[in-house]
Design a protein around this motif. Structure first.
Motif, short mmCIF file in Angstrom:
data_model
loop_
_atom_site.label_atom_id
_atom_site.label_comp_id
_atom_site.label_asym_id
_atom_site.label_seq_id
_atom_site.Cartn_x
_atom_site.Cartn_y
_atom_site.Cartn_z
N TRP A 33 0.84 -1.22 0.00
CA TRP A 33 0.00 0.00 0.00
C TRP A 33 0.87 1.25 0.00
O TRP A 33 0.59 2.22 -0.71
CB TRP A 33 -0.93 -0.03 1.22
CG TRP A 33 -1.83 1.16 1.29
CD1 TRP A 33 -2.99 1.36 0.59
CD2 TRP A 33 -1.63 2.34 2.08
NE1 TRP A 33 -3.52 2.59 0.90
CE2 TRP A 33 -2.71 3.21 1.82
CE3 TRP A 33 -0.66 2.74 3.00
CZ2 TRP A 33 -2.84 4.46 2.43
CZ3 TRP A 33 -0.78 3.97 3.61
CH2 TRP A 33 -1.86 4.83 3.33
N LEU A 34 1.95 1.25 0.80
CA LEU A 34 2.85 2.41 0.84
C LEU A 34 3.50 2.64 -0.52
O LEU A 34 3.89 3.75 -0.87
CB LEU A 34 3.92 2.21 1.91
CG LEU A 34 3.43 2.25 3.36
CD1 LEU A 34 4.51 1.77 4.31
CD2 LEU A 34 2.98 3.67 3.74
N ASP A 35 3.61 1.55 -1.30
CA ASP A 35 4.22 1.65 -2.63
C ASP A 35 3.16 1.97 -3.70
O ASP A 35 3.43 1.82 -4.89
CB ASP A 35 4.93 0.34 -2.96
CG ASP A 35 6.04 0.54 -3.99
OD1 ASP A 35 6.46 1.70 -4.21
OD2 ASP A 35 6.49 -0.47 -4.57
N LEU A 124 5.21 6.71 8.10
CA LEU A 124 5.49 5.67 7.11
C LEU A 124 5.43 6.33 5.74
O LEU A 124 4.46 7.02 5.43
CB LEU A 124 4.44 4.56 7.19
CG LEU A 124 4.06 4.05 8.59
CD1 LEU A 124 3.05 2.90 8.48
CD2 LEU A 124 5.28 3.60 9.37
N THR A 125 6.46 6.11 4.93
CA THR A 125 6.52 6.85 3.67
C THR A 125 6.37 5.97 2.44
O THR A 125 6.67 4.78 2.47
CB THR A 125 7.86 7.63 3.52
OG1 THR A 125 8.88 6.73 3.09
CG2 THR A 125 8.27 8.32 4.81
N ILE A 141 4.61 11.30 2.83
CA ILE A 141 4.21 10.77 4.14
C ILE A 141 2.79 10.22 4.03
O ILE A 141 1.84 10.97 3.86
CB ILE A 141 4.32 11.87 5.22
CG1 ILE A 141 5.79 12.23 5.41
CG2 ILE A 141 3.68 11.39 6.53
CD1 ILE A 141 6.03 13.43 6.32
N ARG A 142 2.66 8.90 4.10
CA ARG A 142 1.37 8.26 3.80
C ARG A 142 0.63 7.83 5.04
O ARG A 142 -0.58 7.61 4.99
CB ARG A 142 1.60 7.07 2.86
CG ARG A 142 2.29 7.49 1.55
CD ARG A 142 1.92 6.59 0.40
NE ARG A 142 0.51 6.69 0.08
CZ ARG A 142 -0.16 5.83 -0.68
NH1 ARG A 142 0.46 4.79 -1.20
NH2 ARG A 142 -1.44 5.97 -0.91
N ALA A 143 1.30 7.66 6.16
CA ALA A 143 0.59 7.26 7.39
C ALA A 143 1.46 7.60 8.60
O ALA A 143 2.68 7.80 8.47
CB ALA A 143 0.27 5.77 7.36
N ILE A 144 0.80 7.65 9.76
CA ILE A 144 1.45 8.05 11.01
C ILE A 144 1.07 7.02 12.07
O ILE A 144 -0.05 6.49 12.06
CB ILE A 144 0.99 9.46 11.41
CG1 ILE A 144 1.39 10.45 10.29
CG2 ILE A 144 1.56 9.88 12.76
CD1 ILE A 144 0.75 11.81 10.41
N ILE A 236 10.24 6.82 9.55
CA ILE A 236 11.04 7.90 10.13
C ILE A 236 10.45 8.24 11.50
O ILE A 236 9.27 8.60 11.60
CB ILE A 236 11.02 9.16 9.22
CG1 ILE A 236 11.48 8.83 7.80
CG2 ILE A 236 11.87 10.27 9.85
CD1 ILE A 236 12.94 8.51 7.63
N GLY A 237 11.26 8.11 12.54
CA GLY A 237 10.79 8.35 13.90
C GLY A 237 11.10 9.77 14.35
O GLY A 237 12.03 10.41 13.86
#
Lengths: 315, 315
Positions: A33-35, A124-125, A141-144, A236-237
């Motif tokens: 999904w991130l892709d 999450l990217t 940036i697609r989700a947190i 990325i944190g």
């Protein structure tokens, strides 16, 4: 959109969670999904939050920033070291382990490890090309989600003394059950939510993630991409969420009217600064940690709830 | 068994290479094979070495050691710093980027990056449980390959000065076309082979990987697994292969009868120690690097052959 990963092989099976039910996604996994994979939804199915794996069990990369520079300044102050002024404009970041435990998995520990939690926000990217600007990074940036960055304080001084960063002292972190798209959150590059941390039922912290975050997420993602492409499936944190006291000093404990801390190290640092010595112990087998985030009274990402276990009893 | 990955999606398609032909493997990818996947072979097909991707394009983890402590000692000597005695018995290791470029992919560069190569040997592992002994780790080493650990020397001092290891200064490394099972190599925990390095057709190094390697691979893998499980698809690097001179001093250049160097930094360090200043430049756009390994006159892993390119001309 609120996304969770249910058990089904090492990368699990991605679902969209709505009002107590879930629907599977055609592209099957969070990585896909991130892709940009097919997000068509399947039929409604049961949603049991306690079954969730990490929202992204296996990422392709994890880079953890230290965006709450207040936290870094406290660490230095407690050990009598100066913090370089550049830390206020040049993000600190390390390459971490990109494989995550579930939100209810045990935290492995050993007597000399000095096991600690660190409550963080993470993004999450999708793919980010090398040299991306913060604006370009923002669009990827697609989700947190929330992240518990397990830190073995007993091993850190020795390892950092070698000069090459963390290996032994940063084993697998845990991710929250839910990852949420930015449009469904109080998010503008920073997450405007309260991060709650409990240890054995006692409130350790209720810090505000949107305050005192010196570098926002687009800046952190662009920093990460300076000399490399970031693949879809990069985490990325933010680093440990940390607020200053309104008087500018170190934050007070929750039971003294402050916002408390998102890790035991910071609590111990404040004890050291105020009283000359740390009183709070590190986590011990049997201890329970809970981390969640709220905005306007609503839970955002589900609960990370982990018990500390003597590591060789895990198998 | 000699294994290569041919282009077919991000993880490619694994083949066994024999005498000029190749045969596909049922489990399809190097990741799946390292995890114990079905190794049944398909029919013979053409083998074009120059088509090979990295033998493992996407690993789940990359931890790079510094097993040739001579190299570390030289780095310190050149900058007038003492090397801690513990480096002789406690491996130095960092968490690196676990996504690898192909053996013929360009090396991105920028004028202030100080781009360097580092020729290393690396092992690809199956699963290794936390706390594994070196003997247990040895049994999990499933294949061996070469690695070009691209190092941006211009960015390293600043980044290491921040204390959290490498991010900007260690972009993607390249892996050799072939990964070879230990039984098919002169390998006993160390690889007994000569690592050849050329820059623009001039021999930079012909070091012996089996000599001066203070920590063998089982020791490095066990070190990596001290506080974490290593998943199948973990890469553990040796660090830059480096030999001392027989007289105990820094190694001499190849054209002075020595074995030379596996990175430009070491060549520059020796120049600094002998002459007071470094003469050799870092890699510049248009420069070509070749890395391969031989034993008994046979090539072992194919050739890593990369050209340096100004990075924003890559797209």
């Amino acid at each position: 959109m609120r996304l969770a990963t249910l058990p089904d092989g090492p990368d699990g099976r991605l679902v969209v969670v709505e009002d107590g039910s879930a629907r599977a996604i055609a592209c099957r996994t969070m990585l896909a999904w991130l892709d940009g994979g097919d997000a068509a939804l399947g039929p409604e199915e049961d949603w049991q939050p306690e079954q969730a794996m990490a929202c992204l069990p296996r990422a392709w990369q994890f880079l953890d920033g230290s965006a709450y520079v207040n936290h870094v300044a406290l660490v230095r102050q407690a050990r009598g070291a100066e913090m370089p002024e550049r830390f206020w404009h040049d993000p600190l970041m390390y390459q971490g382990l990109n494989l995550f435990t579930g939100p209810r998995d045990p935290i492995p520990s050993a007597p000399d490890w000095g096991t600690d939690l660190e409550a963080e926000v993470a993004v999450l990217t999708g793919p980010v090309p090398r040299g991306a600007t913060p604006d370009e990074a923002a669009r990827a940036i697609r989700a947190i989600c929330l992240l518990n960055d397990i830190s073995l304080r007993g091993l850190i001084p020795d390892e950092l003394g070698k000069g090459f960063g963390f290996v032994h002292s940063k084993p697998a972190s845990a991710l929250s059950p839910l990852a949420v798209t930015p449009d469904a959150l109080p998010y503008d590059g920073r997450l405007h939510a309260t991060v709650h941390v409990e240890v054995n039922g006692t409130k350790l912290g209720e810090t505000r993630a949107g305050e005192d975050m010196t570098f926002d997420f687009p800046t952190l993602v662009a920093h990460a991409a300076k000399t490399r492409d970031l693949p879809a499936g990069t985490v990325i944190g933010s680093g440990t969420v940390s607020n200053r006291d309104p008087d500018g000093g170190p934050g007070r404990p929750v039971d003294a009217g402050g916002r408390g801390y998102s890790c035991l190290a910071e609590q111990r640092m404040v004890e050291t600064i105020l009283d000359g010595q740390a009183r709070s112990p590190w986590l011990r087998p049997g201890d329970r940690v809970r981390i969640w985030a709220e905005a306007d009274g609503h839970d955002l990402f589900g609960v990370i709830e982990q018990e500390v276990i003597e590591w060789h009893k895990l198998d």
